[in-house]
Design an enzyme around this catalytic site. Structure first.
Site, PDB file in Angstrom:
ATOM      1  N   HIS A 275       0.838  -1.112  -0.068  1.00  0.00           N
ATOM      2  CA  HIS A 275      -0.217  -0.088   0.041  1.00  0.00           C
ATOM      3  C   HIS A 275       0.871   1.398   0.194  1.00  0.00           C
ATOM      4  O   HIS A 275       0.341   2.461   0.148  1.00  0.00           O
ATOM      5  CB  HIS A 275      -1.056   0.082   1.191  1.00  0.00           C
ATOM      6  CG  HIS A 275      -2.135  -0.810   0.627  1.00  0.00           C
ATOM      7  ND1 HIS A 275      -2.543  -1.924   1.573  1.00  0.00           N
ATOM      8  CD2 HIS A 275      -3.053  -0.505  -0.085  1.00  0.00           C
ATOM      9  CE1 HIS A 275      -3.971  -2.138   0.931  1.00  0.00           C
ATOM     10  NE2 HIS A 275      -4.140  -1.422  -0.165  1.00  0.00           N
TER      11      HIS A 275
ATOM     12  N   ASP B 146      -6.386   5.662   9.511  1.00  0.00           N
ATOM     13  CA  ASP B 146      -7.761   5.535   9.134  1.00  0.00           C
ATOM     14  C   ASP B 146      -8.305   4.352   8.349  1.00  0.00           C
ATOM     15  O   ASP B 146      -9.554   3.977   8.456  1.00  0.00           O
ATOM     16  CB  ASP B 146      -7.842   6.664   7.943  1.00  0.00           C
ATOM     17  CG  ASP B 146      -7.473   8.158   8.544  1.00  0.00           C
ATOM     18  OD1 ASP B 146      -7.618   8.018   9.966  1.00  0.00           O
ATOM     19  OD2 ASP B 146      -7.054   8.950   7.784  1.00  0.00           O
TER      20      ASP B 146
ATOM     21  N   GLU C 106      -9.637  14.976  13.587  1.00  0.00           N
ATOM     22  CA  GLU C 106      -9.054  15.154  12.112  1.00  0.00           C
ATOM     23  C   GLU C 106      -9.460  16.331  11.509  1.00  0.00           C
ATOM     24  O   GLU C 106     -10.344  17.084  12.193  1.00  0.00           O
ATOM     25  CB  GLU C 106      -9.181  13.868  11.201  1.00  0.00           C
ATOM     26  CG  GLU C 106      -8.203  12.726  11.747  1.00  0.00           C
ATOM     27  CD  GLU C 106      -8.104  11.796  10.554  1.00  0.00           C
ATOM     28  OE1 GLU C 106      -8.379  11.967   9.445  1.00  0.00           O
ATOM     29  OE2 GLU C 106      -7.396  10.610  10.771  1.00  0.00           O
TER      30      GLU C 106
HETATM   31  P1  FAD Z   1       3.816  -1.968   2.417  1.00  0.00           P
HETATM   32  O1  FAD Z   1       3.582  -0.732   1.559  1.00  0.00           O
HETATM   33  O2  FAD Z   1       4.151  -3.201   1.734  1.00  0.00           O
HETATM   34  O3  FAD Z   1       5.485  -1.747   2.980  1.00  0.00           O
HETATM   35  C1  FAD Z   1       6.122  -0.339   3.595  1.00  0.00           C
HETATM   36  C2  FAD Z   1       7.237  -0.616   3.961  1.00  0.00           C
HETATM   37  O4  FAD Z   1       7.597  -1.256   5.014  1.00  0.00           O
HETATM   38  C3  FAD Z   1       8.464  -1.126   2.667  1.00  0.00           C
HETATM   39  O5  FAD Z   1       9.490  -0.391   2.949  1.00  0.00           O
HETATM   40  C4  FAD Z   1       8.454  -2.437   3.234  1.00  0.00           C
HETATM   41  O6  FAD Z   1       9.500  -3.124   2.767  1.00  0.00           O
HETATM   42  C5  FAD Z   1       8.405  -2.623   4.798  1.00  0.00           C
HETATM   43  N1  FAD Z   1       7.708  -3.452   5.400  1.00  0.00           N
HETATM   44  C6  FAD Z   1       6.682  -4.148   5.205  1.00  0.00           C
HETATM   45  N2  FAD Z   1       6.430  -5.271   5.948  1.00  0.00           N
HETATM   46  C7  FAD Z   1       7.486  -5.020   6.787  1.00  0.00           C
HETATM   47  C8  FAD Z   1       7.726  -6.031   8.007  1.00  0.00           C
HETATM   48  N3  FAD Z   1       6.989  -6.662   8.519  1.00  0.00           N
HETATM   49  N4  FAD Z   1       8.989  -5.680   8.583  1.00  0.00           N
HETATM   50  C9  FAD Z   1       9.724  -4.600   8.292  1.00  0.00           C
HETATM   51  N5  FAD Z   1       9.493  -3.946   7.133  1.00  0.00           N
HETATM   52  C10 FAD Z   1       8.397  -4.024   6.597  1.00  0.00           C
HETATM   53  N6  FAD Z   1      -0.711   5.621   6.903  1.00  0.00           N
HETATM   54  C11 FAD Z   1      -0.891   5.955   8.051  1.00  0.00           C
HETATM   55  O7  FAD Z   1      -0.042   6.162   9.015  1.00  0.00           O
HETATM   56  N7  FAD Z   1      -2.334   6.399   8.476  1.00  0.00           N
HETATM   57  C12 FAD Z   1      -3.374   6.169   7.576  1.00  0.00           C
HETATM   58  O8  FAD Z   1      -4.603   6.679   8.079  1.00  0.00           O
HETATM   59  C13 FAD Z   1      -2.958   5.686   6.477  1.00  0.00           C
HETATM   60  N8  FAD Z   1      -4.211   5.490   5.418  1.00  0.00           N
HETATM   61  C14 FAD Z   1      -4.072   4.691   4.266  1.00  0.00           C
HETATM   62  C15 FAD Z   1      -5.082   4.558   3.675  1.00  0.00           C
HETATM   63  C16 FAD Z   1      -4.799   3.774   2.382  1.00  0.00           C
HETATM   64  C17 FAD Z   1      -5.961   3.508   1.271  1.00  0.00           C
HETATM   65  C18 FAD Z   1      -3.552   3.366   1.981  1.00  0.00           C
HETATM   66  C19 FAD Z   1      -3.574   2.770   0.569  1.00  0.00           C
HETATM   67  C20 FAD Z   1      -2.478   3.794   2.669  1.00  0.00           C
HETATM   68  C21 FAD Z   1      -2.754   4.332   4.060  1.00  0.00           C
HETATM   69  N9  FAD Z   1      -1.496   4.767   4.808  1.00  0.00           N
HETATM   70  C22 FAD Z   1      -1.742   5.296   6.094  1.00  0.00           C
HETATM   71  C23 FAD Z   1      -0.354   4.155   4.399  1.00  0.00           C
HETATM   72  C24 FAD Z   1       0.339   3.242   5.014  1.00  0.00           C
HETATM   73  O9  FAD Z   1       0.705   3.241   6.486  1.00  0.00           O
HETATM   74  C25 FAD Z   1       1.700   2.813   4.150  1.00  0.00           C
HETATM   75  O10 FAD Z   1       1.309   2.401   2.966  1.00  0.00           O
HETATM   76  C26 FAD Z   1       2.205   1.649   4.858  1.00  0.00           C
HETATM   77  O11 FAD Z   1       3.536   1.386   3.975  1.00  0.00           O
HETATM   78  C27 FAD Z   1       1.721   0.240   5.173  1.00  0.00           C
HETATM   79  O12 FAD Z   1       1.072  -0.579   4.059  1.00  0.00           O
HETATM   80  P2  FAD Z   1       1.496  -2.088   3.798  1.00  0.00           P
HETATM   81  O13 FAD Z   1       1.159  -2.731   5.069  1.00  0.00           O
HETATM   82  O14 FAD Z   1       0.867  -2.311   2.501  1.00  0.00           O
HETATM   83  O15 FAD Z   1       2.893  -1.793   3.603  1.00  0.00           O
END
Ligand code: FAD
Length: 530
Positions: free
Chosen positions: A105, A172, A288
């Site tokens: 994400h 969120d 917010e």
């Molecule tokens: P990824 O995008 O897959 O990974 C993010 C990073 O973390 C990468 O560098 C990856 O290598 C690393 N990573 C992943 N898993 C691990 C692990 N287990 N150990 C170590 N490193 C790891 N963020 C907020 O703070 N508040 C919000 O309200 C919010 N709302 C969102 C709403 C939407 C619709 C979207 C798409 C994103 C939102 N985000 C929000 C952003 C979100 O926090 C980031 O995208 C975050 O990266 C989490 O997504 P993911 O779990 O898919 O991680």
């Protein structure tokens, strides 16, 4: 906008994938010959896996990995990293890079690993082979959930609620992984009161860039603990996090007010978040704010709130002012506190300067409130509009400069370009709820604002949004606004050095300590941006 699979971008991506696969096949074969038999069959190289790991929610960057690793155990992840760490020469990449991918994400390729290996944490979760979710504590001790880094926050909520408990700090949107948000910070309307999600972590199991499995907390291996929280995946893969839990409330009073004056709006936000101490009973649980602009519908995918009957008068007000500011707050309650909740809110709302008559209230269950974004997501998915490009920009702006930001950005750049669609968030938080030892970088002021431009665009016009984002950053640089990017993305070493400021020395020392061969999360482009 929704024709993702027919778009020129998709076809180009397919072509790049095939070309890359042909050129990396030799390298992959060399790695595979080095992989231990018990993990070599967990490396996927099929186009479906490769394409999935080459895209993210942003849909703007496509880095193609050589393989996608689907672990069957935490030990498999350690074996993979150790293999890379101990590898002296594999093709021309020494060693190969590795990125954990949660839900992907991210919006700028942060979970990708060009020519390296992506660890598919979603499949790991779906296979049921991770740490899972276990609730513990009680009997006079802190309640907690032990949660795999691959787990989704929505599942953490469900598991905790079965025990009448809940984490206190949220994002969120709940279909994000624990490892992914803890690598950034995890912010939402609860942050002013409880700090970001990284401050609710009591302990973690991490596999470092040397392939070592380490349990860390504030007391034990604290350097790794602080490094990993907000550490952008640079120091290790989180395989377990212990999250503090509190008794869960039952219901939520959820209120929105409309303002036509930015200064009055921020003054009220700041007053409300100043009531945040644990002894102050009469405080909000969530705050917010967002912009309502004439380009977009007033109910966006993040939440539909305003009653249909009121849309005409809100739209007419937006047309008159071009932009309105919407303050959004919530107060939780349960059976005991129900009798007082309205009275407490009345006291809190006394003296607020919203436009008279533009006050809206809802009363919803706690889970419905926390999971408020999901229905919007499902709707967009059904229309094929979820997988479009997302040229997002998220910033932290110091309180002392938020009015300058309003006049330069909201009232100038945004008006002038007239393209902003999707939610634009603006809300303040308290610095003293963050822990400066953790890696996350924030402005050096007691109160600062999160500002998020959460754009969705077409495949043919995302560059216009990207240009707007760049103009906003340029304006901030020229005006001396001391912003920090949240979910940061910089193209140069200088960008990263400035981002971390006084923390840069510690950040890079920790990198040399825990991932000396620069294996982990290369998609962040911090130590490999040339
Ligand atoms: P990824 O995008 O897959 O990974 C993010 C990073 O973390 C990468 O560098 C990856 O290598 C690393 N990573 C992943 N898993 C691990 C692990 N287990 N150990 C170590 N490193 C790891 N963020 C907020 O703070 N508040 C919000 O309200 C919010 N709302 C969102 C709403 C939407 C619709 C979207 C798409 C994103 C939102 N985000 C929000 C952003 C979100 O926090 C980031 O995208 C975050 O990266 C989490 O997504 P993911 O779990 O898919 O991680």
């Amino acid at each position: 906008m929704g024709e993702n699979f027919l778009s020129p971008t998709y076809l180009i991506l397919l072509l790049i994938t095939i070309t890359r696969l042909i050129s990396t096949v030799g390298k992959t074969e060399q790695w595979k010959s080095l992989l231990l038999p018990e993990i070599s069959n967990k490396l996927r190289e099929d186009p479906e896996a490769i394409q999935g790991a080459s895209r993210d929610y942003g849909n703007l960057i496509h880095d193609v990995p050589a393989g996608v690793f689907v672990p069957s155990s935490v030990q498999d992840i350690a074996t993979l990293i150790k293999l890379s760490y101990n590898n002296n020469k594999v093709g021309d990449s020494v060693p190969f890079s590795i990125a954990a991918r949660g839900q992907g994400h991210s919006t700028k390729g942060q979970a990708m690993a060009r020519d390296g290996v992506v660890v598919d944490m979603a499949r790991f979760r779906e296979g049921g082979n991770g740490v899972g979710i276990t609730v513990g504590g009680g009997g006079g001790k802190q309640y907690y959930a032990d949660v795999g880094g691959e787990q989704l926050w929505i599942d953490v909520l469900r598991a905790a609620m079965e025990h009448g408990l809940t984490p206190v700090s949220w994002t969120d949107y709940l279909y994000l992984t624990v490892g992914g948000t803890l690598s950034n910070a995890g912010i939402s309307g609860q942050t002013f009161k409880y700090g970001p999600q990284i401050t609710s972590v009591l302990e973690m199991d991490v596999i470092t860039g040397k392939g070592e499995s380490v349990t860390c907390s504030k007391q034990t291996n604290s350097e790794l603990f602080y490094a990993v929280l907000g550490g952008l995946g640079q120091f290790g893969i989180i395989t377990r996090a212990r999250i503090a839990l509190e008794p869960a409330p039952k219901r939520v009073k959820w209120v929105r007010f409309l303002y036509d004056d930015f200064s009055a709006f921020t003054k009220d936000q700041e007053r409300l978040i100043s009531i945040n101490g644990s002894k102050q009973k009469n405080r909000l649980d969530y705050l917010e704010g967002m912009l309502l602009m004439h380009q977009g519908p007033i109910n966006n995918w993040r939440s539909s709130f305003f009653p249909l009957a009121d849309h005409p008068r809100i739209i007419s007000l937006v047309t008159q002012h071009r932009v309105l500011y919407c303050l959004e707050v919530a107060k939780y309650y349960d059976d005991q506190s129900e009798v007082n909740v309205d009275k407490e809110l009345q006291v809190l709302f006394q003296g607020l300067s919203y436009i008279p008559g533009f006050y809206y209230e809802k009363n919803v269950s706690f889970v419905e409130f926390l999971n408020r974004v999901r229905s919007g997501e499902l709707k967009l998915q059904s229309q094929g509009l979820w997988d479009v490009p997302h040229p997002w920009l998220n910033l932290f702006i110091p309180k002392s400069q938020i009015l300058d930001f309003d006049s330069g950005v909201f009232k100038n750049i945004i008006h002038k370009r007239n393209i902003t669609t999707g939610p634009a968030l603006v809300y303040p938080m308290n610095r003293n709820k963050w822990d400066n030892k953790m890696s996350a970088s924030i402005p050096d002021e007691d109160v600062f604002y999160a500002v998020g431009f959460l754009h969705s665009s077409g495949f043919d016009n995302w560059k216009a949004y990207d240009a707007q984002n760049r103009e906003i950053l340029q304006f901030c640089n020229d005006a001396g606004i001391k912003y920090k990017q949240y979910l940061p993305h910089y193209r140069t070493q200088e960008g990263w050095t400035n981002h971390f400021g006084p923390k840069w020395g510690t950040f890079s020392e920790r990198k040399h300590q825990f991932d000396p061969r620069m294996i982990l999360s290369p998609g962040q482009r911090i130590f490999n941006n040339n």
